[in-house]
Design a protein around this motif. Structure first.
Motif, PDB file in Angstrom:
ATOM      1  N   ILE A   1      -6.561   0.120   4.612  1.00 12.37           N
ATOM      2  CA  ILE A   1      -6.096  -0.453   3.545  1.00 12.37           C
ATOM      3  C   ILE A   1      -5.703  -1.757   3.368  1.00 12.37           C
ATOM      4  O   ILE A   1      -4.507  -1.915   4.107  1.00 12.37           O
ATOM      5  CB  ILE A   1      -5.489   0.452   2.513  1.00 12.37           C
ATOM      6  N   TYR A   2      -6.214  -2.755   2.453  1.00 10.61           N
ATOM      7  CA  TYR A   2      -5.529  -3.964   2.827  1.00 10.61           C
ATOM      8  C   TYR A   2      -5.434  -4.266   1.180  1.00 10.61           C
ATOM      9  O   TYR A   2      -6.404  -4.039   0.234  1.00 10.61           O
ATOM     10  CB  TYR A   2      -6.538  -5.079   3.099  1.00 10.61           C
TER      11      TYR A   2
ATOM     12  N   VAL B   1       0.907  -1.024   0.124  1.00 11.18           N
ATOM     13  CA  VAL B   1      -0.005  -0.039   0.016  1.00 11.18           C
ATOM     14  C   VAL B   1       0.810   1.227  -0.056  1.00 11.18           C
ATOM     15  O   VAL B   1       1.968   1.339   0.641  1.00 11.18           O
ATOM     16  CB  VAL B   1      -0.895   0.119   1.235  1.00 11.18           C
ATOM     17  N   HIS B   2       0.400   2.241  -1.077  1.00 11.15           N
ATOM     18  CA  HIS B   2       1.488   3.341  -0.962  1.00 11.15           C
ATOM     19  C   HIS B   2       0.208   4.544  -0.708  1.00 11.15           C
ATOM     20  O   HIS B   2      -0.898   4.459  -1.606  1.00 11.15           O
ATOM     21  CB  HIS B   2       1.937   3.696  -2.379  1.00 11.15           C
ATOM     22  N   SER B   3       0.314   5.569   0.176  1.00 11.24           N
ATOM     23  CA  SER B   3      -0.384   6.660   0.375  1.00 11.24           C
ATOM     24  C   SER B   3      -0.004   8.186   0.147  1.00 11.24           C
ATOM     25  O   SER B   3       1.268   8.231   0.556  1.00 11.24           O
ATOM     26  CB  SER B   3      -1.260   6.215   1.741  1.00 11.24           C
ATOM     27  N   LEU B   4      -0.812   8.872  -0.071  1.00 11.23           N
ATOM     28  CA  LEU B   4      -0.468  10.679  -0.106  1.00 11.23           C
ATOM     29  C   LEU B   4      -1.748  11.068   0.601  1.00 11.23           C
ATOM     30  O   LEU B   4      -2.839  11.162   0.116  1.00 11.23           O
ATOM     31  CB  LEU B   4       0.020  10.928  -1.348  1.00 11.23           C
ATOM     32  N   HIS B   5      -1.384  11.889   1.680  1.00  6.40           N
ATOM     33  CA  HIS B   5      -2.338  12.596   2.337  1.00  6.40           C
ATOM     34  C   HIS B   5      -3.635  11.661   2.683  1.00  6.40           C
ATOM     35  O   HIS B   5      -4.661  12.276   2.882  1.00  6.40           O
ATOM     36  CB  HIS B   5      -2.763  13.659   1.608  1.00  6.40           C
TER      37      HIS B   5
ATOM     38  N   VAL C   1      -2.676   2.438  -4.366  1.00  9.91           N
ATOM     39  CA  VAL C   1      -2.045   3.591  -4.123  1.00  9.91           C
ATOM     40  C   VAL C   1      -3.670   4.428  -3.740  1.00  9.91           C
ATOM     41  O   VAL C   1      -4.548   4.514  -4.548  1.00  9.91           O
ATOM     42  CB  VAL C   1      -1.643   4.301  -5.571  1.00  9.91           C
ATOM     43  N   ALA C   2      -3.498   5.050  -2.567  1.00 10.63           N
ATOM     44  CA  ALA C   2      -4.651   5.850  -1.921  1.00 10.63           C
ATOM     45  C   ALA C   2      -4.128   7.371  -1.679  1.00 10.63           C
ATOM     46  O   ALA C   2      -3.102   7.695  -1.124  1.00 10.63           O
ATOM     47  CB  ALA C   2      -5.157   5.340  -0.666  1.00 10.63           C
ATOM     48  N   ILE C   3      -4.765   8.259  -2.624  1.00  9.33           N
ATOM     49  CA  ILE C   3      -4.576   9.742  -2.413  1.00  9.33           C
ATOM     50  C   ILE C   3      -5.662  10.455  -1.683  1.00  9.33           C
ATOM     51  O   ILE C   3      -6.972  10.390  -2.381  1.00  9.33           O
ATOM     52  CB  ILE C   3      -4.253  10.195  -3.893  1.00  9.33           C
ATOM     53  N   GLY C   4      -5.450  11.160  -0.770  1.00  8.27           N
ATOM     54  CA  GLY C   4      -6.368  12.161  -0.134  1.00  8.27           C
ATOM     55  C   GLY C   4      -7.469  11.502   0.631  1.00  8.27           C
ATOM     56  O   GLY C   4      -8.568  11.959   0.654  1.00  8.27           O
ATOM     57  N   VAL C   5      -7.539  10.267   0.571  1.00  8.57           N
ATOM     58  CA  VAL C   5      -8.711   9.653   1.277  1.00  8.57           C
ATOM     59  C   VAL C   5      -8.783   9.630   2.772  1.00  8.57           C
ATOM     60  O   VAL C   5      -7.887   9.878   3.532  1.00  8.57           O
ATOM     61  CB  VAL C   5      -8.808   8.054   0.877  1.00  8.57           C
ATOM     62  N   ASN C   6      -9.975   9.694   3.413  1.00  9.74           N
ATOM     63  CA  ASN C   6     -10.020   9.809   4.941  1.00  9.74           C
ATOM     64  C   ASN C   6     -11.357   9.003   5.307  1.00  9.74           C
ATOM     65  O   ASN C   6     -12.309   8.778   4.601  1.00  9.74           O
ATOM     66  CB  ASN C   6     -10.380  11.278   5.132  1.00  9.74           C
ATOM     67  N   ASP C   7     -10.984   8.168   6.310  1.00  8.62           N
ATOM     68  CA  ASP C   7     -12.096   7.306   7.100  1.00  8.62           C
ATOM     69  C   ASP C   7     -12.631   6.310   6.001  1.00  8.62           C
ATOM     70  O   ASP C   7     -13.924   6.219   5.984  1.00  8.62           O
ATOM     71  CB  ASP C   7     -13.139   8.116   7.628  1.00  8.62           C
ATOM     72  N   LEU C   8     -11.707   5.500   5.141  1.00 14.10           N
ATOM     73  CA  LEU C   8     -12.164   4.734   4.202  1.00 14.10           C
ATOM     74  C   LEU C   8     -11.787   3.448   4.711  1.00 14.10           C
ATOM     75  O   LEU C   8     -10.396   3.248   5.201  1.00 14.10           O
ATOM     76  CB  LEU C   8     -11.852   5.052   3.030  1.00 14.10           C
TER      77      LEU C   8
END
Length: 339
Positions: free
Chosen positions: A293-294, A283-287, A301-308
Protein backbone atom coordinates in the motif's frame (compact mmCIF):
# COMPACT_ATOMS: atom_id res chain seq x y z
CA UNK A 1 34.46 0.97 -22.36
CA UNK A 2 31.58 3.39 -22.51
CA UNK A 3 28.20 3.15 -20.75
CA UNK A 4 24.90 4.16 -22.32
CA UNK A 5 22.00 4.41 -19.86
CA UNK A 6 18.59 3.93 -21.49
CA UNK A 7 16.11 6.26 -19.79
CA UNK A 8 13.18 6.40 -22.18
CA UNK A 9 10.62 3.93 -20.84
CA UNK A 10 7.14 4.82 -19.59
CA UNK A 11 7.00 2.49 -16.58
CA UNK A 12 3.27 1.86 -16.87
CA UNK A 13 3.27 -1.06 -14.41
CA UNK A 14 4.14 1.43 -11.64
CA UNK A 15 1.06 3.55 -12.34
CA UNK A 16 -0.19 5.81 -10.78
CA UNK A 17 3.13 6.75 -9.21
CA UNK A 18 4.90 6.40 -12.54
CA UNK A 19 3.18 8.54 -15.17
CA UNK A 20 4.19 9.64 -18.66
CA UNK A 21 5.42 13.05 -17.52
CA UNK A 22 7.64 11.45 -14.85
CA UNK A 23 8.09 7.70 -15.32
CA UNK A 24 9.70 5.32 -12.86
CA UNK A 25 13.34 5.88 -13.87
CA UNK A 26 13.03 9.41 -12.48
CA UNK A 27 11.46 8.25 -9.18
CA UNK A 28 13.13 7.26 -5.90
CA UNK A 29 11.82 3.70 -5.60
CA UNK A 30 14.59 1.79 -3.81
CA UNK A 31 16.55 4.60 -2.09
CA UNK A 32 16.56 8.37 -1.64
CA UNK A 33 17.90 8.75 -5.19
CA UNK A 34 15.98 8.16 -8.39
CA UNK A 35 16.61 4.95 -10.33
CA UNK A 36 18.42 7.00 -13.00
CA UNK A 37 20.65 8.66 -10.40
CA UNK A 38 21.46 5.30 -8.83
CA UNK A 39 22.40 3.85 -12.20
CA UNK A 40 24.63 6.82 -13.01
CA UNK A 41 26.34 6.63 -9.60
CA UNK A 42 26.81 2.87 -9.97
CA UNK A 43 28.89 3.28 -13.10
CA UNK A 44 30.61 6.55 -12.21
CA UNK A 45 32.55 4.70 -9.48
CA UNK A 46 34.36 2.66 -12.13
CA UNK A 47 34.03 4.49 -15.47
CA UNK A 48 35.19 8.01 -16.27
CA UNK A 49 32.10 10.25 -16.26
CA UNK A 50 33.16 11.45 -19.71
CA UNK A 51 32.35 7.92 -20.91
CA UNK A 52 28.81 7.78 -19.48
CA UNK A 53 25.94 8.68 -21.81
CA UNK A 54 22.16 8.76 -21.48
CA UNK A 55 19.70 8.04 -24.28
CA UNK A 56 16.08 9.15 -23.89
CA UNK A 57 13.19 10.85 -25.61
CA UNK A 58 13.33 14.61 -26.05
CA UNK A 59 10.51 15.15 -23.53
CA UNK A 60 12.67 13.70 -20.75
CA UNK A 61 15.75 15.86 -21.33
CA UNK A 62 14.67 18.49 -18.73
CA UNK A 63 14.29 15.74 -16.10
CA UNK A 64 17.70 14.31 -16.97
CA UNK A 65 19.32 17.71 -16.69
CA UNK A 66 17.64 18.25 -13.33
CA UNK A 67 18.66 14.88 -11.91
CA UNK A 68 22.11 14.60 -13.52
CA UNK A 69 23.38 18.20 -13.55
CA UNK A 70 26.98 17.08 -14.17
CA UNK A 71 26.09 15.18 -17.34
CA UNK A 72 27.38 17.20 -20.28
CA UNK A 73 24.71 17.83 -22.96
CA UNK A 74 27.08 16.34 -25.54
CA UNK A 75 26.59 12.97 -23.85
CA UNK A 76 22.81 12.99 -24.23
CA UNK A 77 21.52 10.93 -27.14
CA UNK A 78 18.09 12.35 -27.91
CA UNK A 79 15.27 10.35 -29.48
CA UNK A 80 12.75 12.66 -31.16
CA UNK A 81 9.99 10.11 -30.44
CA UNK A 82 9.68 6.86 -28.49
CA UNK A 83 10.18 3.94 -30.85
CA UNK A 84 11.19 1.04 -28.53
CA UNK A 85 14.70 -0.33 -28.08
CA UNK A 86 15.40 -1.34 -31.70
CA UNK A 87 15.46 2.18 -33.16
CA UNK A 88 16.97 3.42 -29.88
CA UNK A 89 20.00 1.15 -30.30
CA UNK A 90 20.30 2.02 -33.99
CA UNK A 91 20.32 5.73 -33.12
CA UNK A 92 22.89 5.09 -30.38
CA UNK A 93 25.21 3.26 -32.78
CA UNK A 94 24.87 6.06 -35.33
CA UNK A 95 25.67 8.65 -32.64
CA UNK A 96 29.05 7.03 -31.92
CA UNK A 97 29.96 6.02 -35.46
CA UNK A 98 29.35 9.54 -36.76
CA UNK A 99 32.04 10.64 -34.29
CA UNK A 100 34.29 7.77 -35.43
CA UNK A 101 34.06 6.16 -32.00
CA UNK A 102 33.87 2.38 -31.84
CA UNK A 103 34.78 1.51 -28.26
CA UNK A 104 32.77 -1.24 -26.60
CA UNK A 105 29.58 0.17 -25.09
CA UNK A 106 27.42 -1.19 -22.29
CA UNK A 107 23.77 -0.41 -22.96
CA UNK A 108 21.87 -0.72 -19.71
CA UNK A 109 18.36 0.06 -18.48
CA UNK A 110 18.08 2.91 -15.99
CA UNK A 111 15.72 1.18 -13.58
CA UNK A 112 17.53 -1.90 -12.26
CA UNK A 113 18.40 -2.78 -8.67
CA UNK A 114 21.98 -4.11 -8.44
CA UNK A 115 23.47 -3.61 -4.95
CA UNK A 116 26.78 -5.35 -5.75
CA UNK A 117 28.18 -2.95 -8.33
CA UNK A 118 31.75 -4.25 -7.92
CA UNK A 119 30.75 -7.73 -9.08
CA UNK A 120 28.76 -6.22 -11.93
CA UNK A 121 31.83 -4.35 -13.17
CA UNK A 122 34.00 -7.47 -12.93
CA UNK A 123 31.61 -9.28 -15.24
CA UNK A 124 31.34 -6.32 -17.60
CA UNK A 125 35.13 -6.20 -17.98
CA UNK A 126 35.12 -9.84 -19.08
CA UNK A 127 32.22 -9.13 -21.43
CA UNK A 128 34.15 -6.21 -22.90
CA UNK A 129 36.97 -8.52 -24.00
CA UNK A 130 34.53 -10.81 -25.83
CA UNK A 131 32.60 -7.93 -27.40
CA UNK A 132 35.77 -6.62 -29.08
CA UNK A 133 35.89 -9.64 -31.40
CA UNK A 134 34.09 -10.60 -34.60
CA UNK A 135 30.74 -8.80 -34.27
CA UNK A 136 30.14 -10.53 -30.93
CA UNK A 137 27.29 -9.48 -28.64
CA UNK A 138 27.38 -10.25 -24.93
CA UNK A 139 24.55 -10.10 -22.43
CA UNK A 140 24.35 -10.89 -18.74
CA UNK A 141 22.14 -13.86 -17.90
CA UNK A 142 20.77 -13.79 -14.37
CA UNK A 143 20.62 -17.23 -12.73
CA UNK A 144 16.91 -17.58 -11.79
CA UNK A 145 15.98 -17.77 -8.12
CA UNK A 146 12.23 -18.25 -8.60
CA UNK A 147 9.76 -19.13 -11.39
CA UNK A 148 9.38 -15.58 -12.68
CA UNK A 149 6.74 -14.76 -15.30
CA UNK A 150 7.63 -11.07 -15.60
CA UNK A 151 11.04 -11.50 -17.28
CA UNK A 152 12.19 -12.78 -20.64
CA UNK A 153 14.63 -15.71 -20.61
CA UNK A 154 17.79 -16.77 -22.41
CA UNK A 155 18.50 -20.40 -23.36
CA UNK A 156 22.26 -21.00 -23.58
CA UNK A 157 24.47 -23.79 -24.92
CA UNK A 158 26.77 -25.20 -22.24
CA UNK A 159 28.79 -26.97 -24.93
CA UNK A 160 29.72 -23.76 -26.74
CA UNK A 161 31.60 -21.43 -24.42
CA UNK A 162 34.04 -18.54 -24.51
CA UNK A 163 35.56 -18.17 -21.06
CA UNK A 164 32.61 -17.92 -18.67
CA UNK A 165 30.28 -16.97 -21.50
CA UNK A 166 27.93 -19.43 -23.17
CA UNK A 167 26.60 -19.20 -26.68
CA UNK A 168 22.97 -18.05 -26.76
CA UNK A 169 20.67 -20.51 -28.47
CA UNK A 170 17.55 -18.35 -28.31
CA UNK A 171 15.73 -15.60 -26.47
CA UNK A 172 12.47 -16.74 -24.89
CA UNK A 173 9.43 -14.52 -24.30
CA UNK A 174 7.95 -14.06 -20.82
CA UNK A 175 6.52 -17.49 -19.88
CA UNK A 176 3.37 -18.50 -18.05
CA UNK A 177 3.80 -19.89 -14.54
CA UNK A 178 3.99 -23.53 -15.63
CA UNK A 179 6.73 -22.84 -18.16
CA UNK A 180 8.58 -20.65 -15.66
CA UNK A 181 8.63 -23.59 -13.24
CA UNK A 182 9.96 -25.84 -16.00
CA UNK A 183 12.68 -23.30 -16.80
CA UNK A 184 13.85 -23.47 -13.18
CA UNK A 185 14.76 -27.12 -13.76
CA UNK A 186 16.87 -26.35 -16.84
CA UNK A 187 20.51 -25.61 -15.99
CA UNK A 188 21.09 -23.29 -18.95
CA UNK A 189 18.06 -21.00 -18.70
CA UNK A 190 18.67 -17.45 -17.48
CA UNK A 191 16.71 -14.26 -16.98
CA UNK A 192 17.39 -11.73 -19.71
CA UNK A 193 18.91 -8.77 -17.86
CA UNK A 194 18.52 -6.39 -20.80
CA UNK A 195 22.17 -5.36 -20.34
CA UNK A 196 24.11 -5.72 -23.60
CA UNK A 197 27.78 -5.26 -24.31
CA UNK A 198 28.78 -4.63 -27.93
CA UNK A 199 30.50 -2.19 -30.27
CA UNK A 200 28.62 0.41 -32.31
CA UNK A 201 30.03 -1.25 -35.43
CA UNK A 202 28.51 -4.56 -34.27
CA UNK A 203 25.08 -2.93 -33.99
CA UNK A 204 25.74 -1.42 -37.43
CA UNK A 205 26.62 -4.86 -38.86
CA UNK A 206 23.46 -6.58 -37.62
CA UNK A 207 21.17 -3.65 -38.36
CA UNK A 208 22.37 -3.52 -41.97
CA UNK A 209 21.92 -7.27 -42.21
CA UNK A 210 18.51 -7.67 -40.56
CA UNK A 211 16.90 -4.20 -40.49
CA UNK A 212 18.32 -2.59 -43.61
CA UNK A 213 15.30 -0.37 -44.29
CA UNK A 214 15.41 1.20 -40.84
CA UNK A 215 19.18 1.51 -40.91
CA UNK A 216 19.23 3.12 -44.35
CA UNK A 217 16.63 5.67 -43.29
CA UNK A 218 18.81 6.70 -40.35
CA UNK A 219 21.99 6.91 -42.41
CA UNK A 220 20.97 7.90 -45.91
CA UNK A 221 17.94 10.17 -45.63
CA UNK A 222 18.42 13.90 -46.22
CA UNK A 223 15.38 14.67 -44.06
CA UNK A 224 15.76 15.99 -40.49
CA UNK A 225 16.09 13.27 -37.86
CA UNK A 226 12.65 14.16 -36.44
CA UNK A 227 10.99 13.27 -39.76
CA UNK A 228 13.02 10.09 -40.19
CA UNK A 229 12.49 8.86 -36.65
CA UNK A 230 8.73 9.35 -36.86
CA UNK A 231 8.63 6.83 -39.73
CA UNK A 232 10.60 4.12 -37.93
CA UNK A 233 8.78 0.99 -36.69
CA UNK A 234 8.29 0.20 -33.02
CA UNK A 235 10.61 -2.78 -32.61
CA UNK A 236 12.38 -4.22 -29.59
CA UNK A 237 16.09 -4.75 -30.10
CA UNK A 238 15.54 -8.43 -29.29
CA UNK A 239 13.21 -8.83 -32.25
CA UNK A 240 15.10 -6.42 -34.50
CA UNK A 241 18.51 -8.08 -34.34
CA UNK A 242 19.32 -10.14 -31.22
CA UNK A 243 17.10 -13.09 -32.10
CA UNK A 244 18.68 -13.15 -35.56
CA UNK A 245 22.34 -12.47 -34.70
CA UNK A 246 24.90 -15.25 -35.16
CA UNK A 247 27.33 -14.51 -32.36
CA UNK A 248 25.51 -13.77 -29.12
CA UNK A 249 26.91 -14.89 -25.77
CA UNK A 250 25.62 -14.71 -22.22
CA UNK A 251 27.65 -14.65 -19.02
CA UNK A 252 25.70 -16.30 -16.17
CA UNK A 253 25.75 -14.21 -12.99
CA UNK A 254 24.53 -14.91 -9.47
CA UNK A 255 24.57 -11.42 -7.93
CA UNK A 256 21.37 -9.81 -6.64
CA UNK A 257 19.51 -8.22 -9.55
CA UNK A 258 16.00 -6.96 -10.17
CA UNK A 259 14.54 -4.83 -12.92
CA UNK A 260 12.09 -3.23 -10.44
CA UNK A 261 9.48 -3.49 -13.14
CA UNK A 262 6.36 -3.51 -10.98
CA UNK A 263 4.99 -2.97 -7.49
CA UNK A 264 5.60 -6.57 -6.39
CA UNK A 265 9.33 -6.08 -7.03
CA UNK A 266 9.52 -3.78 -3.99
CA UNK A 267 8.99 -6.80 -1.72
CA UNK A 268 12.31 -8.10 -3.00
CA UNK A 269 14.03 -4.85 -2.01
CA UNK A 270 12.36 -3.89 1.28
CA UNK A 271 11.44 -6.10 4.27
CA UNK A 272 7.74 -6.63 4.95
CA UNK A 273 6.13 -6.39 8.41
CA UNK A 274 5.05 -9.35 10.53
CA UNK A 275 1.82 -9.65 8.51
CA UNK A 276 3.65 -9.60 5.17
CA UNK A 277 2.66 -6.01 4.39
CA UNK A 278 4.73 -3.27 2.79
CA UNK A 279 3.48 0.25 3.48
CA UNK A 280 4.68 3.62 2.15
CA UNK A 281 3.31 6.94 3.37
CA UNK A 282 0.44 7.60 5.78
CA UNK A 283 -1.08 4.10 5.79
CA UNK A 284 -3.25 2.66 8.58
CA UNK A 285 -4.43 -0.94 8.51
CA UNK A 286 -6.56 -3.41 10.41
CA UNK A 287 -6.36 -7.12 9.66
CA UNK A 288 -4.49 -6.43 6.42
CA UNK A 289 -2.09 -9.12 5.20
CA UNK A 290 0.42 -9.61 2.37
CA UNK A 291 -0.42 -6.27 0.77
CA UNK A 292 1.54 -3.39 -0.77
CA UNK A 293 0.00 0.00 0.00
CA UNK A 294 1.37 3.36 -1.11
CA UNK A 295 -0.17 6.65 0.01
CA UNK A 296 0.93 10.00 -1.37
CA UNK A 297 -0.48 13.23 0.03
CA UNK A 298 -3.38 11.64 1.90
CA UNK A 299 -4.26 8.97 4.48
CA UNK A 300 -5.12 5.46 3.36
CA UNK A 301 -7.04 3.10 5.67
CA UNK A 302 -7.09 -0.58 4.66
CA UNK A 303 -9.30 -3.05 6.55
CA UNK A 304 -9.26 -6.80 6.05
CA UNK A 305 -7.50 -6.71 2.71
CA UNK A 306 -5.24 -9.54 1.55
CA UNK A 307 -2.79 -9.88 -1.34
CA UNK A 308 -3.64 -6.46 -2.77
CA UNK A 309 -1.70 -3.60 -4.32
CA UNK A 310 -3.28 -0.27 -3.36
CA UNK A 311 -1.68 2.94 -4.64
CA UNK A 312 -3.10 6.39 -4.10
CA UNK A 313 -1.48 9.50 -5.64
CA UNK A 314 -2.66 12.78 -7.12
CA UNK A 315 -2.70 11.08 -10.53
CA UNK A 316 -5.00 8.22 -9.65
CA UNK A 317 -5.96 5.22 -7.53
CA UNK A 318 -4.92 1.65 -8.23
CA UNK A 319 -6.51 -1.37 -6.54
CA UNK A 320 -5.19 -4.64 -7.90
CA UNK A 321 -4.70 -8.24 -6.68
CA UNK A 322 -0.97 -8.92 -6.55
CA UNK A 323 -1.50 -11.88 -8.85
CA UNK A 324 -2.89 -9.54 -11.54
CA UNK A 325 -0.08 -6.97 -11.57
CA UNK A 326 1.12 -8.06 -15.02
CA UNK A 327 -2.17 -6.65 -16.35
CA UNK A 328 -1.61 -3.14 -14.99
CA UNK A 329 0.18 -2.06 -18.17
CA UNK A 330 -2.66 -3.39 -20.33
CA UNK A 331 -5.32 -1.72 -18.19
CA UNK A 332 -3.56 1.66 -18.28
CA UNK A 333 -3.02 1.40 -22.03
CA UNK A 334 -6.73 0.69 -22.50
CA UNK A 335 -7.62 3.64 -20.26
CA UNK A 336 -5.34 5.98 -22.25
CA UNK A 337 -6.75 4.72 -25.55
CA UNK A 338 -10.31 5.42 -24.42
CA UNK A 339 -9.67 9.13 -23.84
Amino acid sequence: MKVVIMAGGKGLRFWPRSVETKPKQFLALTSNESMLQQTYQRFSKYVDVADIYVVAGSSYIPLIREQLPLLDPSRMIVEPYQRDTGPCMALTARFFLQQELDDVIVTTPSDQYIPDDAELMNVLREAEMIARKDESIVTLGIVPTRPETGFGYIRADANSTLGQAKRVLRFVEKPNEQRAREFMKEPNMYWNSGIFIWKPSTINYYMKLHQSEMWNKLWLSDLPLEHVYASLPRLSVDYAILEKAERVYTIPVHFVWDDVGSWNALERVFPTDERGNLFFGDVHSLHATNSIIYAEGQKVVAIGVNDLIIVSTKDGLLVCPKSEEQNIKLAISMMEASK
